[in-house]
Design an enzyme around this catalytic site. Structure first.
Site, PDB file in Angstrom:
ATOM      1  N   LYS A  16      66.869  53.954 -66.442  1.00  0.00           N
ATOM      2  CA  LYS A  16      67.216  53.410 -67.769  1.00  0.00           C
ATOM      3  C   LYS A  16      68.726  53.301 -67.954  1.00  0.00           C
ATOM      4  CE  LYS A  16      69.375  56.852 -68.804  1.00  0.00           C
ATOM      5  NZ  LYS A  16      69.818  58.125 -69.024  1.00  0.00           N
ATOM      6  N   SER A 145      63.540  56.714 -54.153  1.00  0.00           N
ATOM      7  CA  SER A 145      64.090  56.059 -55.349  1.00  0.00           C
ATOM      8  C   SER A 145      65.132  55.011 -54.993  1.00  0.00           C
ATOM      9  CB  SER A 145      64.719  57.117 -56.261  1.00  0.00           C
ATOM     10  OG  SER A 145      65.126  56.514 -57.460  1.00  0.00           O
ATOM     11  N   GLY A 150      71.703  61.460 -60.139  1.00  0.00           N
ATOM     12  CA  GLY A 150      72.794  62.136 -60.851  1.00  0.00           C
ATOM     13  C   GLY A 150      73.911  61.190 -61.245  1.00  0.00           C
ATOM     14  N   GLY A 152      73.572  59.021 -64.216  1.00  0.00           N
ATOM     15  CA  GLY A 152      73.426  58.567 -65.600  1.00  0.00           C
ATOM     16  C   GLY A 152      72.365  57.502 -65.805  1.00  0.00           C
ATOM     17  N   LEU A 153      71.649  57.141 -64.737  1.00  0.00           N
ATOM     18  CA  LEU A 153      70.638  56.081 -64.867  1.00  0.00           C
ATOM     19  C   LEU A 153      69.222  56.651 -64.953  1.00  0.00           C
ATOM     20  CD1 LEU A 153      72.103  53.350 -62.462  1.00  0.00           C
ATOM     21  CD2 LEU A 153      72.504  53.688 -64.908  1.00  0.00           C
ATOM     22  N   SER A 156      66.354  61.603 -63.030  1.00  0.00           N
ATOM     23  CA  SER A 156      65.535  62.814 -63.225  1.00  0.00           C
ATOM     24  C   SER A 156      64.270  62.469 -64.010  1.00  0.00           C
ATOM     25  CB  SER A 156      66.331  63.905 -63.942  1.00  0.00           C
ATOM     26  OG  SER A 156      66.783  63.445 -65.197  1.00  0.00           O
ATOM     27  N   GLU A 217      61.350  67.261 -67.248  1.00  0.00           N
ATOM     28  CA  GLU A 217      62.763  67.063 -67.612  1.00  0.00           C
ATOM     29  C   GLU A 217      63.360  68.356 -68.174  1.00  0.00           C
ATOM     30  OE1 GLU A 217      64.929  64.572 -66.648  1.00  0.00           O
ATOM     31  OE2 GLU A 217      65.148  63.543 -68.556  1.00  0.00           O
ATOM     32  N   ASP A 228      64.901  59.632 -72.119  1.00  0.00           N
ATOM     33  CA  ASP A 228      64.842  59.089 -70.753  1.00  0.00           C
ATOM     34  C   ASP A 228      63.405  58.983 -70.254  1.00  0.00           C
ATOM     35  OD1 ASP A 228      67.555  59.163 -70.959  1.00  0.00           O
ATOM     36  OD2 ASP A 228      67.916  60.375 -69.178  1.00  0.00           O
TER      37      ASP A 228
HETATM   38  N1  LIG Z   1      64.392  60.875 -56.004  1.00  0.00           N
HETATM   39  C1  LIG Z   1      64.568  62.155 -56.322  1.00  0.00           C
HETATM   40  N2  LIG Z   1      64.152  63.136 -55.484  1.00  0.00           N
HETATM   41  C2  LIG Z   1      64.321  64.414 -55.836  1.00  0.00           C
HETATM   42  N3  LIG Z   1      64.904  64.855 -56.980  1.00  0.00           N
HETATM   43  C3  LIG Z   1      65.345  63.939 -57.828  1.00  0.00           C
HETATM   44  C4  LIG Z   1      65.207  62.554 -57.547  1.00  0.00           C
HETATM   45  N4  LIG Z   1      65.748  61.889 -58.571  1.00  0.00           N
HETATM   46  C5  LIG Z   1      66.206  62.803 -59.452  1.00  0.00           C
HETATM   47  N5  LIG Z   1      65.969  64.051 -59.012  1.00  0.00           N
HETATM   48  C6  LIG Z   1      66.315  65.305 -59.733  1.00  0.00           C
HETATM   49  O1  LIG Z   1      67.112  64.957 -60.848  1.00  0.00           O
HETATM   50  C7  LIG Z   1      68.450  65.513 -60.733  1.00  0.00           C
HETATM   51  C8  LIG Z   1      69.470  64.542 -61.281  1.00  0.00           C
HETATM   52  O2  LIG Z   1      69.256  64.463 -62.683  1.00  0.00           O
HETATM   53  P1  LIG Z   1      70.412  64.302 -63.720  1.00  0.00           P
HETATM   54  O3  LIG Z   1      71.512  65.260 -63.478  1.00  0.00           O
HETATM   55  O4  LIG Z   1      69.760  64.314 -65.030  1.00  0.00           O
HETATM   56  O5  LIG Z   1      70.995  62.832 -63.429  1.00  0.00           O
HETATM   57  P2  LIG Z   1      70.319  61.411 -63.697  1.00  0.00           P
HETATM   58  O6  LIG Z   1      69.045  61.640 -64.395  1.00  0.00           O
HETATM   59  O7  LIG Z   1      71.305  60.697 -64.543  1.00  0.00           O
HETATM   60  O8  LIG Z   1      70.209  60.752 -62.363  1.00  0.00           O
HETATM   61  C9  LIG Z   1      68.599  65.786 -59.236  1.00  0.00           C
HETATM   62  O9  LIG Z   1      69.564  66.823 -58.999  1.00  0.00           O
HETATM   63  C10 LIG Z   1      67.184  66.244 -58.883  1.00  0.00           C
HETATM   64  O10 LIG Z   1      66.951  67.558 -59.332  1.00  0.00           O
HETATM   65  C1  LIG Z   2      72.935  62.968 -72.299  1.00  0.00           C
HETATM   66  C2  LIG Z   2      71.511  62.494 -72.557  1.00  0.00           C
HETATM   67  O1  LIG Z   2      71.487  61.863 -73.850  1.00  0.00           O
HETATM   68  C3  LIG Z   2      71.066  61.454 -71.524  1.00  0.00           C
HETATM   69  C4  LIG Z   2      71.126  61.961 -70.102  1.00  0.00           C
HETATM   70  O2  LIG Z   2      70.809  60.924 -69.195  1.00  0.00           O
HETATM   71  P1  LIG Z   2      71.047  61.118 -67.633  1.00  0.00           P
HETATM   72  O3  LIG Z   2      70.297  62.313 -67.163  1.00  0.00           O
HETATM   73  O4  LIG Z   2      72.517  61.281 -67.398  1.00  0.00           O
HETATM   74  O5  LIG Z   2      70.527  59.852 -66.996  1.00  0.00           O
HETATM   75  C5  LIG Z   2      70.589  63.705 -72.582  1.00  0.00           C
HETATM   76  C6  LIG Z   2      69.233  63.459 -73.232  1.00  0.00           C
HETATM   77  O6  LIG Z   2      69.108  62.609 -74.136  1.00  0.00           O
HETATM   78  O7  LIG Z   2      68.291  64.140 -72.853  1.00  0.00           O
HETATM   79 MG   LIG Z   3      68.669  62.915 -66.054  1.00  0.00          MG
END
Ligand SMILES: Nc1ncnc2c1ncn2[C@@H]1O[C@H](COP(=O)(O)OP(=O)(O)O)[C@@H](O)[C@H]1O
Ligand SMILES: C[C@@](O)(CCOP(=O)(O)O)CC(=O)O
Ligand SMILES: [Mg+2]
Length: 447
Positions: A16, A145, A150, A152-153, A156, A217, A228
């Site tokens: 997203k 994926s 990690g 911002g898209l 997780s 989450e 998200d």
């Molecule tokens: N394809 C994937 N395989 C395993 N873990 C994943 C995967 N995608 C996301 N994750 C989990 O989500 C975490 C990243 O989430 P986050 O810090 O919220 O960043 P974002 O959601 O923005 O990418 C990773 O460290 C891992 O724990």
């Molecule tokens: C910072 C926040 O608003 C979005 C986080 O998004 P991402 O994990 O960085 O993709 C946290 C949330 O809404 O849960």
């Molecule tokens: Mg996330």
């Protein structure tokens, strides 16, 4: 299911972009987000074994370099949670603090020494969803994926949504082979190797997928707002406030450039940091959250505005000719001011101003980064507005692109950004949410 046959279930969930309202949404304000045409996919293979054969759970997370095999007996002995005997996919439960500690310490012992926190969180989340939804079943799970992890898209959330959907679909199939979470008549014998065959999840089950994904989450993020997982489950463009979803059927096409700073960061730490700042300065932070709420609500009304005309086809045609003539010129002949003077609709101009204001407020709450500011400055030289998207602290930045801006002009902006070491991409915005597909391989489907 025929003896020896292998059942393969796949679910894919989009990432997203948050247009407006990240962080403040955790504190109860409105936010607007759209699904991104980049997916995480969970693939589960299940083959019932003959009695007496040892059964295994295999987890493969290639992006985190995780390849683990556990005997089910060992999981049962070590974890021994009651849910293993009575998994109930229809009743969503929280991962309690004691479950979290127990699962977490099991995972730390299983992974190679010094595995990053993100890896422990991903495996713990998987084990929680697996034991709660499916119980002890011999399966091989692989999650891949298209999304940067990690950045911002919402990788997780997409991870949790695709896992929850695939596990729920398999649980429903075990329960009754015609009760998978897509419409039963759509289930069938088509091969997964084909590019298509994806089916939407029906409305009732979408809610279930979304709730389980939220619990996942919570393990990864600590304190997610739920936006998200909601946009990854339901897709399209949504307004989200205090757990309530409103789908926006916007007539306004959204066009944006995404730029990855390539600076790693962690959502959990950034969300916690904002929470701590709010405790230190409650009145000031509440005022900033209120301002962000106002921005998000204005974005909603612009997106829904019936006066949102887009451009008429003559204008577009004229512009393409202009773009073509530029294409014949070397890059240095494209003055920034010409790109800056691309015509905007009234709505586009308003959105740009709101993006600029939102970025300023995100800086105030401490989640911007020098790399993000650098991108904002580079795009501002073309009179384009940018803001961080997601948790910030690095990760990705979105830049609004006026509909009338030619792809040649976009390429010029990209050259400047990529010249500074950033990575740019455009992706479809506002597409579908989670989807599922199944295949039965009668010959056992060895890979
Ligand atoms: N394809 C994937 N395989 C395993 N873990 C994943 C995967 N995608 C996301 N994750 C989990 O989500 C975490 C990243 O989430 P986050 O810090 O919220 O960043 P974002 O959601 O923005 O990418 C990773 O460290 C891992 O724990
Ligand atoms: C910072 C926040 O608003 C979005 C986080 O998004 P991402 O994990 O960085 O993709 C946290 C949330 O809404 O849960
Ligand atoms: Mg996330």
């Amino acid at each position: 299911m025929e003896e020896g046959a292998e059942l393969v279930v796949e679910a894919r969930a989009p990432g997203k972009v948050i247009l407006s309202g990240e962080h403040a949404v955790v504190h109860g304000t409105a936010a607007v987000a759209a699904a991104l045409g980049l997916y995480s996919t969970a693939r589960i293979r299940h083959r019932p074994l003959s009695p007496g054969t040892e059964e295994f759970l295999v987890l493969e997370l290639p992006q985190l370099n995780v390849h683990v095999t556990w005997s089910l007996k060992m999981i049962e002995e070590i974890l021994d949670p009651p849910s293993l005997q009575y998994p109930n996919p229809l009743v969503v439960k929280e991962c309690s603090d004691s479950d979290m500690t127990r699962l977490g310490s099991f995972v730390v012992k299983q992974l190679s020494w010094g595995a990053p926190k993100g890896t422990v969180a991903a495996v713990t989340t998987f084990l929680f969803l697996y034991t709660s939804i499916l119980g002890l079943q011999p399966i091989t799970v692989r999650v891949t994926s298209d999304l940067p992890v990690g950045a911002g898209l919402g990788s997780s959330a997409a991870y949790c949504v695709c896992l929850a959907a695939a596990l729920l679909d398999l649980a429903a199939t075990f329960d009754s082979p015609t009760q998978a979470i897509t419409t039963p008549k759509e289930q069938g014998s088509q091969k997964l190797a084909d590019t298509g065959n994806w089916h939407d999840v029906d409305e009732k089950n979408l809610e279930l997928v979304n709730k389980w994904a939220f619990e996942g989450e919570r393990i990864i993020h600590g304190r997610p707002s739920g936006i998200d997982n909601t946009v990854s489950s339901y897709g399209y463009v949504v307004r989200f406030k205090q757990g309530e979803l409103m789908r926006l059927h916007s007539p306004m096409p959204l066009r944006m450039l995404l730029t990855n700073t390539n600076v790693g960061r962690n959502t959990k730490a950034l969300v916690a940091g904002v929470g701590e700042r709010a405790l230190r300065h409650p009145a000031a932070m509440a005022a900033i959250f209120k301002a962000i709420d106002g921005i998000a609500e204005e974005v909603v009304s612009i997106l829904l505005s019936p006066s949102n005309p887009g451009l008429d086809s003559d204008d577009e045609h004229e512009h393409k000719d202009e773009a073509r003539s530029w294409q014949q010129l070397p890059d240095e002949c494209l003055p920034k001011s010409d790109i800056a003077s691309v015509v905007r609709t009234k709505e586009e101009a308003k959105l740009e101003e709101l993006v600029e204001m939102n970025q300023g407020l995100l800086q105030c709450i401490g989640v911007s980064h020098v790399s993000i500011e650098a991108i904002c400055q580079i795009t501002a030289a073309f009179k384009l507005q940018s803001k961080l998207t997601g948790a910030g602290g690095g990760g990705c930045v979105l830049t609004l692109l006026p509909k009338q801006m030619s792809s040649t002009y976009v390429e010029v902006v990209k050259v400047d950004l990529e010249g500074q070491g950033f990575s740019c991409f455009e992706a479809a915005i506002g597409g579908h949410g989670v989807q599922v597909r199944q295949e039965l391989n009668p010959d056992g489907g060895d890979e």
